[in-house]
Design an enzyme around this catalytic site. Structure first.
Site, mmCIF file in Angstrom:
data_model
loop_
_atom_site.group_PDB
_atom_site.id
_atom_site.type_symbol
_atom_site.label_atom_id
_atom_site.label_comp_id
_atom_site.label_asym_id
_atom_site.label_seq_id
_atom_site.Cartn_x
_atom_site.Cartn_y
_atom_site.Cartn_z
ATOM 1 N N GLY A 1 0.808 -1.210 0.000
ATOM 2 C CA GLY A 1 0.000 0.000 0.000
ATOM 3 C C GLY A 1 0.842 1.261 0.000
ATOM 4 N N SER A 2 0.384 2.258 0.733
ATOM 5 C CA SER A 2 1.007 3.574 0.679
ATOM 6 C C SER A 2 2.404 3.631 1.267
ATOM 7 C CB SER A 2 0.113 4.597 1.375
ATOM 8 O OG SER A 2 -1.087 4.772 0.654
ATOM 9 N N THR A 3 2.851 2.598 2.012
ATOM 10 C CA THR A 3 4.236 2.607 2.477
ATOM 11 C C THR A 3 5.204 2.541 1.300
ATOM 12 O OG1 THR A 3 4.273 0.190 2.785
ATOM 13 C CG2 THR A 3 3.641 1.545 4.688
ATOM 14 N N PHE A 4 4.737 1.993 0.164
ATOM 15 C CA PHE A 4 5.581 1.921 -1.035
ATOM 16 C C PHE A 4 5.808 3.313 -1.633
ATOM 17 C CE2 PHE A 4 6.494 1.130 -5.546
ATOM 18 C CZ PHE A 4 7.505 0.179 -5.441
ATOM 19 N N LYS A 5 5.007 4.289 -1.238
ATOM 20 C CA LYS A 5 5.207 5.650 -1.739
ATOM 21 C C LYS A 5 6.587 6.193 -1.369
ATOM 22 C CE LYS A 5 0.260 6.676 -1.793
ATOM 23 N NZ LYS A 5 -0.892 7.281 -1.088
#
Length: 490
Positions: free
Chosen positions: A220-224
């Site tokens: 999810g957004s941790t990959f941002k």
């Protein structure tokens, strides 16, 4: 000599030579691999009659052998069974070995070549060979704190916590829930062992899977953080106060698909700063940045953080992935990949490596769980030396990413990780899964207090939260904070 007799003699000679070659090949070439083969009953019989070495955490045994009153002489015992099972693995007469019990078996069993002198001394004194010991890198307080944090979320919670030292790569905590009791597999009651094995391996919650290293799920957004690193490294943005495209949706002309933000927000306007985009975890901004970076450069950036590799020695680790090999992503798919969805999948340890690499000024260290290996007389046989895996980003860009993560803790979605007087940077994430279950809650962070540092990744796989970005901060954030406090002595 009669020709038929001569032919028979030659054939017998050839067979005899082949037999000699095969015996020598088995005895000298294949000996080590055959002895190390999991399930070799002759070797297991011998090992079960030895005083197998201990596996230690902070000097205390988490796996040890105690004397038994049966034919096997020693019983393998795991004092804190479920807490350390993902690390120790099991040592079983029926099912062989796993985890550290398997990867360090030659030392623990006393058959390592470096223990040859010890074996000779034992032979002369008519003693059974004794195994050496293995000291793990785990911080016991961090390990217990991580387990307690997951357990506090309630019965039936599935999740994982990985914590590492950014400067060395030493794994400080590795917790997987639910776990299992290796004592039940080490028992000398083989019928009971079989029943336990059947129950564990058929359990739908997969307690024997180490979720920190073996299970890959959408980050999810941790990959941002990876997408942000790629944008900086490839010159798509130069500074954290540069303006990037935001707004409520990202459109893809000709595809009939629109990428929205969580809860329909517009992230604060049509144009916001790069830093603000991470603070509010703007899907539109990072989807657009992924398109500008491009698939190849984004994949290369993920690889520099460790995606696609298996850098952990001693334990099984499934490589995380950015996308399938040779896949050509369409724009909507690339934008989704940039926010940690579509085919992106990562382990908690991998995401801890991302946070650690950023905290360590761009250098990703190779993770390891074995600190020191010793002979029975405590002589050091081997001590792991920290090794750099890669330079994920330049030091200057790493500091920009640190500033963005710090502000996300101060004013963004990760405020649950604030520790007074300590530099903390973090990123939350909520990864969509199947429609019939809640999303995965993620939280990755790092903390620095003087010379002490730690990077943590928390995954809550099962939860009953609403589908919103704050889920990672609300569920996983407090666990990450408590683990960081444990390591830093706060």
């Amino acid at each position: 000599m009669n020709r038929p007799i001569r032919n028979i003699a030659i054939a017998c000679l050839v067979l005899f030579v082949a037999l000699l070659i095969n015996v020598n090949y088995v005895q000298f070439v294949q000996a080590d691999s055959l002895n190390a083969k999991n399930g070799n009953k002759r070797v297991i019989n011998e090992e079960f009659s030895r005083d197998r070495g201990t596996i230690l955490v902070d000097g205390k045994p988490v796996a040890e052998s105690v004397k038994s009153k049966d034919e096997y002489k020693f019983q393998r015992r795991y004092p804190e069974s479920t807490l350390y099972a993902p690390l120790t693995g099991y040592f079983s007469y029926v099912f062989g070995r796993s985890g550290i019990e398997n990867s360090q078996n030659r030392v623990l069993s006393g058959s390592d070549n470096r223990l040859f002198v010890n074996r000779v001394v034992d032979l002369i004194s008519n003693k059974q060979p004794k195994g050496g010991s293995v000291e793990l890198t785990i911080d016991p307080l961090a390990q217990k704190t991580a387990a307690d944090g997951l357990e506090a979320l309630g019965k039936g919670t599935k999740g994982a916590v990985a914590a590492i030292d950014p400067k060395t790569g030493a794994v400080l905590a590795m917790v997987s829930q639910p776990s299992y009791n290796p004592n039940k597999l080490a028992s000398h009651d083989f019928a009971a062992v079989q029943r336990s094995w059947n129950k564990m391996t058929t359990d739908k919650d997969q307690p024997m899977v180490n979720r920190t290293t073996q299970q890959t799920l959408p980050p999810g957004s941790t990959f941002k953080l990876v997408t942000a690193a790629a944008a900086l490294e490839n010159g798509v943005v130069d500074n954290i106060d540069d303006k990037v495209k935001a707004g409520a949706t990202l459109r893809f002309p000709g595809y009939g698909y629109t990428l929205p933000n969580e809860n329909g927000s517009n992230c604060g306007g049509d144009r916001i700063t790069f830093e603000q985009a991470l603070n509010v975890s703007c899907n539109v901004a990072f989807g657009g940045l992924a398109l500008k970076v491009g698939q190849d450069d984004l994949a290369a950036q993920a690889a520099r953080f460790g995606f696609g590799t298996d850098p952990l020695t001693g334990l099984a680790m499934n490589p995380s992935r950015f996308t399938s090999p040779d896949a050509k992503l369409e724009p909507p798919q690339l934008a989704q990949s940039g926010i940690g969805q579509f085919e992106v999948a990562a382990t908690p340890l991998q995401m801890a490596m991302v946070a650690a690499g950023i905290a360590n000024d761009g250098n990703v260290m190779k993770p390891y769980v074995v600190d020191t290996v010793r002979a029975p007389n405590l002589r050091v046989l081997d001590k792991t030396r920290p090794e750099r895996l890669s330079e994920a980003v330049s030091s200057s860009n790493a500091r920009k990413l640190q500033d963005m993560m710090i502000s996300t803790v101060q004013v963004g979605t990760a405020t649950s990780a604030q520790i007074p007087g300590v530099e903390v940077g973090a990123k939350t994430g909520t990864a969509q899964s199947t429609t019939d279950r809640p999303p995965y809650a993620w939280f990755v962070s790092y903390a620095k207090d003087g010379d002490d540092e730690v990077a943590v990744a928390v995954l809550v796989e099962s939860s009953n939260t609403a589908r919103n970005e704050i889920a990672g901060g609300r569920l996983a954030g407090p666990i990450a904070k408590s683990v960081m406090e444990a390591v830093l002595g706060k």
